[in-house]
Write a protein that holds these residues in place. Sequence first.
Motif, mmCIF file in Angstrom:
data_model
loop_
_atom_site.group_PDB
_atom_site.id
_atom_site.type_symbol
_atom_site.label_atom_id
_atom_site.label_comp_id
_atom_site.label_asym_id
_atom_site.label_seq_id
_atom_site.Cartn_x
_atom_site.Cartn_y
_atom_site.Cartn_z
ATOM 1 N N ALA A 129 0.758 -1.428 -0.260
ATOM 2 C CA ALA A 129 0.124 -0.290 -0.121
ATOM 3 C C ALA A 129 0.898 1.091 -0.182
ATOM 4 N N ARG A 130 0.016 2.528 0.043
ATOM 5 C CA ARG A 130 0.958 3.414 0.327
ATOM 6 C C ARG A 130 0.025 4.268 1.186
ATOM 7 N N LEU A 131 1.446 5.214 1.639
ATOM 8 C CA LEU A 131 0.780 6.016 2.649
ATOM 9 C C LEU A 131 1.259 7.377 2.385
ATOM 10 N N ILE A 132 -0.086 8.039 2.958
ATOM 11 C CA ILE A 132 -0.725 9.838 2.566
ATOM 12 C C ILE A 132 -0.749 10.452 3.467
ATOM 13 N N ALA A 133 0.368 11.524 3.810
ATOM 14 C CA ALA A 133 0.085 12.451 4.836
ATOM 15 C C ALA A 133 0.732 13.623 4.766
ATOM 16 N N ARG A 134 0.197 15.015 5.094
ATOM 17 C CA ARG A 134 0.770 15.768 4.857
ATOM 18 C C ARG A 134 1.284 15.992 4.141
ATOM 19 N N GLY A 135 0.582 15.322 2.977
ATOM 20 C CA GLY A 135 1.784 16.468 1.775
ATOM 21 C C GLY A 135 2.215 15.055 0.991
ATOM 22 N N GLU A 136 2.800 14.274 1.331
ATOM 23 C CA GLU A 136 3.934 13.461 1.351
ATOM 24 C C GLU A 136 3.479 11.761 1.315
ATOM 25 N N GLU A 137 4.236 10.633 0.309
ATOM 26 C CA GLU A 137 3.672 9.394 0.739
ATOM 27 C C GLU A 137 4.713 8.667 -0.089
ATOM 28 N N ARG A 138 4.623 7.611 0.873
ATOM 29 C CA ARG A 138 5.636 6.508 0.757
ATOM 30 C C ARG A 138 4.879 4.679 0.940
ATOM 31 N N PRO A 139 5.641 3.876 0.147
ATOM 32 C CA PRO A 139 5.433 2.519 -0.003
ATOM 33 C C PRO A 139 5.501 1.883 1.221
ATOM 34 N N LEU A 140 4.341 1.692 1.604
ATOM 35 C CA LEU A 140 4.650 0.136 3.310
ATOM 36 C C LEU A 140 5.023 -0.896 2.774
ATOM 37 N N LEU A 141 5.311 -1.923 2.938
ATOM 38 C CA LEU A 141 4.950 -3.523 3.690
ATOM 39 C C LEU A 141 3.877 -3.371 4.111
ATOM 40 N N LEU A 142 3.065 -4.968 3.862
ATOM 41 C CA LEU A 142 1.781 -5.930 5.446
ATOM 42 C C LEU A 142 2.308 -5.297 6.294
#
Length: 406
Positions: free
Chosen positions: A200-213
């Motif tokens: 999945a991707r985390l989107i918060a405060r204008g930034e995003e990054r990939p997430l492992l399970l």
Amino acid sequence: MDSLITAAARALATGDPLGALKRVALRDDPPALALRGIAMAQLGDLVRAKALLKSAARAFGRREAVARARCVVAEAEIALVSRDLTWPAKALDAARATLEEHGDRVNAAHALNVEVRRLLLIGRLDEAERMLAGFDPSPLPPGLRAAHELAVAGIAARRLQTHAAHAALTRAAEAARQADIPALTAEVESASLVLKTPAARLIARGEERPLLLEEVEALLSSGALVIDACRNVVRDERLAVSLATRPILFALARALAEAWPGDVTRSTLLSRAFRAKHADESHRARLRVEIGRLRAELRALADISATDRGFRLAPRHAREVIVLAPPVEERHAAVLAFLADGESWSSSALAIALDASPRTVQRALEQLAADGKVQAFGRGPARRWMTPPLTGFPTILLLPGPLPSD
């Protein structure tokens, strides 16, 4: 049972289909037909394998119930591998009961595993868990223990229980090593990639990054207000509100969450929710109505207040607002997620797995084919769809199935 049949069966059990065929390739008695069918299945010729197994089942007499049941289990596994989800599941259940009644616990366990894998494929996790509850795989041979642990890991991964999934995969790898079957070892290694691939991707405060399970699992228990775009759910540690049947409301919630702690302009909300390029008074009136509906849905989780420019989301209990988005967002992503396993699927099987109408799935496949993302082989009922595995394309969060808190 003569020595050639025994030797062929042992060869198949160790993953040596060619060795089995050397012993029974020229024979057409029922046991030889059954073993030839299993050997052809291991070699990938599923059509020929199915025909041989059907011939063997017909050739066995009524008194040979166990042999016929074994043929049914082998047919069921071929149906599962070929994604024939319309194959009668009741026949497999009856075969398993016959095997248990006659004390063939090994093949009964294999039948159980095939049933669980089918339920897992179509997202019926509760049923799969009930079937495995209390089952002890320790008396099974290593190959079947590995298959059992793969099923356990699949359920745990879809429940976002990553520690349990990792433990099951470790046990599966050890059992596969003991079985010394290369194809089984490769299957375990492939399944293990689920825990190492961004889910999945985390989107918060204008930034995003990939997430492992495992990071997704930690996020859902972090106390943050999560707008889950993988399942169209808004949740915190205490409560989950599904907006799966309210796409406009979810689009508004996601837009508000992505802008948090700031506000979102009315024009942005109109564009995100209604795709309105030129908004008029009717659009603005509808926006007010939908915002009111969203307030009512999320009243236990968050407040939505009006600002000079638009609207702002304010969580009631959480200190952070996060959007959890699929790594790949495009139309018909769920269809692509199933096809990403590299197997060939019929449109009817996809409809069963997705719990959608056959016509809806057919339209999605036609659109994906026009975009060059999938290919069709065969015609009529024999038509199958497939695509090369998409590197890094996740499937776990796109498959149906509730999260632990649902």
